[in-house]
Design an enzyme around this catalytic site. Structure first.
Site, PDB file in Angstrom:
ATOM      1  N   GLY A  24       0.818  -1.211   0.000  1.00  0.00           N
ATOM      2  CA  GLY A  24       0.000   0.000   0.000  1.00  0.00           C
ATOM      3  C   GLY A  24       0.851   1.261   0.000  1.00  0.00           C
ATOM      4  N   GLY A  28      -1.038   7.649   1.429  1.00  0.00           N
ATOM      5  CA  GLY A  28      -1.202   7.637   2.873  1.00  0.00           C
ATOM      6  C   GLY A  28       0.045   7.261   3.640  1.00  0.00           C
ATOM      7  N   TYR A 178     -14.197  -4.644  10.364  1.00  0.00           N
ATOM      8  CA  TYR A 178     -12.908  -3.941  10.413  1.00  0.00           C
ATOM      9  C   TYR A 178     -12.183  -4.217  11.726  1.00  0.00           C
ATOM     10  CZ  TYR A 178      -9.405  -0.247  10.449  1.00  0.00           C
ATOM     11  OH  TYR A 178      -8.215   0.441  10.527  1.00  0.00           O
TER      12      TYR A 178
END
Length: 306
Positions: A24, A28, A178
């Protein structure tokens, strides 16, 4: 103690000669982690689902760090086939991996299943990283003092692993799913530490969480929360560049030990300088960890070479 509370990216030691894989890494926290590691000399592999966005992120890093050594690697954590392909390509390309940062994730998504049949948040946040780490474990163990850093969340405290399995059919809650996936991240990191210790390996497994960071991860936040969010943001929200610090410290601080958990030291652990934080009791339950590990091996077809 005061100096420990103010650990920053300036404290990162020289990373020259290290190969770091960051999942990722196109945006971010992952992007800022990759950029900082490159700034300090690491060869950074940007493991990303979208190669176009990954190339844009690499260009941004090179603009800030002209000497950056970067490699793009396609990795879709929602697909176990993609995870296996990526791991093979990385093993073929690198003799060893010094650092694996299991950072990528999704948050509060609508109900969905991956092509492999697993609930999306659990699959992307936990199962994909579980498989990737296992498939790269030999490359990690080939690097003296290698580290695996797995990014969890302070919301792991609200997580429960369903007794009949994470993929059990029951009414879906985006929040519960989550929290479950983030508890699984932390349980995995701690159990990996335990199992590595039993083999005598000097590879470290460490966990971290970013607090409440301003990243694209919140794009699935329900509209009602979006409306009230700006009222509380100054109190609890920190920029992604600060949110990366706990994971960065776990990845690079020479004082870090396996099995530790790093997060922001401010009130409620949502923001602040990085340091050691506490884990929920259920994250440390050995029997639950063994059950999760066995379920993860079955779900991914990845058996660790211990």
């Amino acid at each position: 103690m005061g100096a420990q509370h103010r650990w920053t990216a300036a404290d990162v030691p020289d990373q020259t000669g290290r190969t770091a894989v960051v999942t990722g890494a196109n945006s971010g926290i992952g992007f800022h982690t990759a950029r900082t590691l490159a700034l300090h000399g690491a060869h950074v592999v940007l493991a990303v689902r979208d190669m176009e966005r990954g190339a844009f992120a690499a260009a941004r890093i090179r603009a800030a760090v002209p000497a950056a050594r970067l490699t793009l690697q396609r990795l879709d954590l929602a697909s176990l086939t993609s995870v296996r392909d990526a791991a093979k390509e990385l093993r073929d390309r690198f003799d060893r991996v010094d650092l694996l940062v299991n950072n990528a994730g999704v948050m509060w998504t609508d109900e969905g299943r991956t092509a492999d049949g697993h609930e999306t948040q659990f699959a992307v946040n936990h199962l994909g990283h579980f498989a990737l780490t296992g498939l790269l474990l030999d490359a990690l163990r080939a690097a003296p003092g290698a580290r695996v850093v797995t990014i969890s969340s302070y919301l792991h405290r609200l997580g429960r692993i369903a007794p009949d399995g994470p993929d059990s059919p029951r009414r879906y809650s985006r929040f519960r799913a989550y929290n479950q996936s983030k508890l699984a991240n932390l349980m995995f990191a701690l159990e990996l530490h335990r199992r590595l210790g039993e083999t005598g390996a000097d590879t470290l497994s460490v966990a971290a969480h970013p607090g409440l960071a301003d990243t694209g991860l919140g794009r699935h936040i329900p509209s009602a929360l979006r409306r009230i969010g700006p009222l509380f943001a100054p109190l609890f929200l920190q920029p992604a560049e600060r949110g990366m610090l706990p994971g960065l410290r776990a990845a690079t601080d020479p004082a870090v030990r396996g099995g530790e958990y790093y997060g922001p030291l401010g009130l409620t652990e949502t923001k602040g300088y990085p340091g050691l934080v506490h884990t929920a009791r259920r994250a440390r339950d050995p029997e639950s960890a063994r059950r999760l590990w066995a379920a993860s091996e079955r779900a991914t077809g990845t058996v660790y070479p211990f």
